[in-house]
Design a protein around this motif. Structure first.
Motif, PDB file in Angstrom:
ATOM      1  N   ALA A  64       0.232  32.444 -30.951  1.00 11.42           N
ATOM      2  CA  ALA A  64       0.448  30.997 -30.969  1.00 11.42           C
ATOM      3  C   ALA A  64       0.762  30.476 -29.572  1.00 11.42           C
ATOM      4  CB  ALA A  64       1.581  30.646 -31.935  1.00 11.42           C
ATOM      5  N   ALA A  65       1.577  31.226 -28.814  1.00 12.98           N
ATOM      6  CA  ALA A  65       1.901  30.806 -27.453  1.00 12.98           C
ATOM      7  C   ALA A  65       0.660  30.773 -26.573  1.00 12.98           C
ATOM      8  CB  ALA A  65       2.952  31.744 -26.855  1.00 12.98           C
ATOM      9  N   THR A  66      -0.237  31.732 -26.783  1.00 13.97           N
ATOM     10  CA  THR A  66      -1.463  31.768 -25.982  1.00 13.97           C
ATOM     11  C   THR A  66      -2.362  30.583 -26.303  1.00 13.97           C
ATOM     12  OG1 THR A  66      -1.351  34.179 -25.866  1.00 13.97           O
ATOM     13  CG2 THR A  66      -3.478  33.157 -25.382  1.00 13.97           C
ATOM     14  N   VAL A  67      -2.502  30.254 -27.582  1.00 15.86           N
ATOM     15  CA  VAL A  67      -3.306  29.087 -27.960  1.00 15.86           C
ATOM     16  C   VAL A  67      -2.754  27.828 -27.291  1.00 15.86           C
ATOM     17  CG1 VAL A  67      -3.928  27.576 -29.884  1.00 15.86           C
ATOM     18  CG2 VAL A  67      -4.133  30.054 -30.141  1.00 15.86           C
ATOM     19  N   GLU A  68      -1.464  27.629 -27.352  1.00 16.64           N
ATOM     20  CA  GLU A  68      -0.879  26.418 -26.772  1.00 16.64           C
ATOM     21  C   GLU A  68      -0.990  26.420 -25.246  1.00 16.64           C
ATOM     22  OE1 GLU A  68       3.050  25.989 -28.404  1.00 16.64           O
ATOM     23  OE2 GLU A  68       2.255  25.123 -30.274  1.00 16.64           O
ATOM     24  N   TRP A  69      -0.867  27.593 -24.629  1.00 18.47           N
ATOM     25  CA  TRP A  69      -1.026  27.677 -23.177  1.00 18.47           C
ATOM     26  C   TRP A  69      -2.449  27.288 -22.771  1.00 18.47           C
ATOM     27  CZ3 TRP A  69      -4.041  30.565 -19.809  1.00 18.47           C
ATOM     28  CH2 TRP A  69      -3.629  30.591 -18.476  1.00 18.47           C
TER      29      TRP A  69
END
Length: 661
Positions: free
Chosen positions: A124-129
């Motif tokens: 999820a953090a990668t998608v938002e980044w």
């Protein structure tokens, strides 16, 4: 560390080790347009640095233009370039940016590799980044097969900003239900070949070498020991006790005092020490969180594919519990082979993933749901929109653990859903396999059909004695008996196998059926063609003199000219007959077990027959049960045969249930 500028280091993981679905469909295609490659590092929620490689079109117009991004997160190493990768090459030419991230503890990403444990928050953090990069337009889709397929589900359940669609191909679901374990048994061939492989244990050894914890000689010795073990994987399935197998395989390697064999295969003890589904398995089981996934999905699997059950469960669970439209494609493929020529059968030129156009379908899917530009077959579907099933973007509260079980399917066809399967067949003069479009899976007009097992008590030794019939049996029929010998298990012959050099797919089973520990029950020859389309299961009334044992079942197409070709199969460990989350002692008398054989879409011509094989082993696909209450801790001295009985009389029926059109 978080940085919008490219990192200096290039990834050094060999992309040939990648086990994602791109590698399953080899392609010589390259991006036509020039592209640039940038390496970045960003932070996971706990501050761990994750390494990501981004390919972007580099045109004369504007190399830094805002673009939608497609992401694959993989434990098998980021590729050096997009050449030969079906989705990446097409997406770059279509104007997408394409990102590959090393999952935690793999490649150039920091942290400890604990398979699937951190993938929800990290993903999820990668998608938002990615959605927040200046060269991103804020819209992200995810794709990939096998492990890179499953991690998409974890990230999607976190509902990260920017995620528009997922495309999990050959994707597991609950790893305790299928894939590495199945209904109480260990999927030994898969668990062994994956865990000890160069891409998993070998990569861990490389990281320990790079960290200075293993010198070159010890690292090479450890790699050699594991490579030798993989060369005798059939014997490893009976190498006991299984819980400490890495200790024996690496016993001759002089590891330093601060390292043990378990450090080289860190998940082994945690997984084999928990035969019962519990909170540990729940922590990386996507099924209870289907309600939280509110983006469209494209699910792809194969009839002889290791993750068929997981992919179909994901599709059905999200169809029933997510507000977003889910699509499904099933070909005649295995986990490592999508050619259309599988095992001893060829399903025709149109059967391969390449001929079907599976990568073009991915691009159409992302154009439709990420770019919001309905394309390809999705443009022809009713009510297709960028969000939910009819363009909505809502989500519902998650349900309980039991809510993740597969349902039969909708009662009506859904015109907004793409479901296509290849109907397989044994060559009967009627042509090759054929692609069929449905509105759901199983098809809404499919029905369940029950067959009763029957015999004169000689189904293990007389191939003509065991019968499948539609009428219920009489009040008395002699039971069929056989001996399960764990030291001489029934050999695996084809099926949904992985990984490494395995013979997956359809094969003639007559040699297997000639064994005295394999029971066979066969229908009469069909007067007209029969089309199977959906789940298959066997409910067996059995007894054993062992404190625990296994029962296996396999559905076979018996051609008029002789060959007996496997269609689908399953297993059930007796102690888990009431569910994988609770053990129950095996009684002295008769009891029932339900064996899930997974799904099939298959046509039998008139004159051919169906057959059900029943046994107590299928090795090395599954670990042969040693006849003890703790099978993975059993030693060679504790192994014992089991005397088995199968009943098929009134009130103690045994049945085969198929789904047919």
């Amino acid at each position: 560390m978080s940085d919008d500028t490219p990192a200096d280091a290039e990834g050094d993981v060999d992309a040939d080790e990648a086990a994602d679905a791109d590698e399953a469909v080899a392609s010589d295609e390259r991006p036509v347009e020039p592209y640039r490659t940038d390496d970045f590092v960003h932070e996971a929620p706990d501050g761990t640095d994750l390494a990501i490689r981004v390919f972007r079109p580099e045109t004369d117009v504007d190399a830094d233009a805002e673009r939608p991004v497609l992401l694959q997160r993989t434990p098998y190493g980021r590729p050096d370039g997009p050449e030969g990768l079906g989705v990446a090459a097409r997406a770059l030419d279509a104007g997408y940016a394409v990102a590959y991230e090393d999952t935690r503890g793999r490649g150039d990403s920091d942290g400890e590799f604990l398979p699937w444990v951190h993938e929800a928050g990290d993903g999820a953090a990668t998608v938002e980044w990615l959605a927040d990069r200046p060269w991103s337009d804020g819209r992200v889709g995810t794709y990939g097969g096998s492990s890179p397929g499953q991690v998409q589900l974890f990230a999607a359940a976190e509902r990260p900003d920017g995620l528009r669609a997922i495309a999990p191909m050959f994707s597991p679901g609950d790893l305790h239900r299928a894939d590495f374990f199945q209904d109480g048994a260990m999927s030994a061939l898969t668990f062994l070949t994956w865990s000890l492989s160069d891409a998993v244990a070998g990569h861990t050894i490389d990281r320990l070498r790079e960290a200075g914890r293993l010198d070159d000689d010890r690292a090479d010795a450890a790699r050699e020991a594991l490579g030798d073990a993989l060369g005798r994987v059939e014997a490893l399935a009976t190498d006991r006790p299984l819980v400490d197998l890495p200790d024996r395989l690496l016993a001759d390697v002089d590891l330093p005092a601060d390292l043990s064999p378990g450090d080289l295969v860190p998940h082994w003890e945690a997984w084999t020490g928990r035969p019962t589904y519990d909170g540990f398995w729940r922590s990386f089981d996507p099924e209870p969180d289907y309600d939280r996934i509110a983006v469209p999905g494209l699910h792809v699997t194969g009839w002889y594919e290791l993750c068929q059950s997981g992919t179909l469960t994901n599709f059905a669970g999200l169809r029933d519990r997510s507000p977003a439209t889910q699509h499904l494609v099933v070909g005649p493929w295995a986990h490592q082979d999508t050619s259309g020529d599988l095992g001893e059968l060829s399903f025709g030129e149109a059967a391969s993933a390449g001929a079907y156009g599976v990568w073009d379908l991915h691009l159409d899917f992302f154009d439709t749901y990420v770019r919001e530009d309905p394309s390809g077959p999705f443009a022809d579907l009713a009510g297709v929109g960028p969000g939910g099933a009819n363009g909505g973007d809502g989500w519902s509260e998650p349900g309980g653990v039991d809510g993740a079980a597969r349902s039969r399917g909708s009662d009506v066809e859904n015109p907004s859903r793409l479901v296509e399967t290849l109907r397989t067949t044994v060559d009967d003069g009627a042509g090759d396999g054929a692609w069929v479009r449905h509105g759901d899976w199983p098809p809404a007009d499919a029905t369940r059909e029950r067959w009763y097992l029957s015999s004169g008590g000689a189904a293990a030794t007389d191939p003509g004695d065991g019968r499948l019939r539609r009428a219920r049996p009489g009040t008395f029929e002699p039971a069929d008996e056989w001996t399960h010998d764990p030291t001489d298990p029934v050999p695996t012959r084809g099926g949904p196998l992985c990984c490494g050099d395995v013979d997956a797919g359809p094969y003639d089973q007559r040699d297997v059926e000639s064994r005295p520990d394999v029971l066979t029950y066969t229908t009469p020859a069909f007067d007209e063609p029969v089309e199977l389309a959906g789940p298959v299961e066997a409910t067996l009334t059995v007894a054993t003199d062992a404190p625990d044992t296994d029962f296996t079942a396999k559905l076979v197409h018996v051609a008029a000219d002789g060959p007996a070709i496997n269609l689908c199969e399953g297993i059930r460990r007796a102690r888990y007959r009431h569910g994988r989350d609770r053990e129950a002692p095996v009684p002295d008398g008769p009891f029932r077990v339900r064996v899930d054989l997974w799904d099939a879409h298959h046509r039998l011509p008139a004159g051919d027959r169906l057959r059900l094989e029943v046994a107590s082993s299928n090795s090395p696909r599954f670990d042969p049960h040693p006849g003890t209450t703790e099978p993975w801790r059993a030693t060679d001295d504790e192994v014992r045969p089991a005397e088995q009985r199968l009943f098929h009389e009134r009130d103690r029926e045994s049945t085969l249930t198929v789904t047919r059109l």
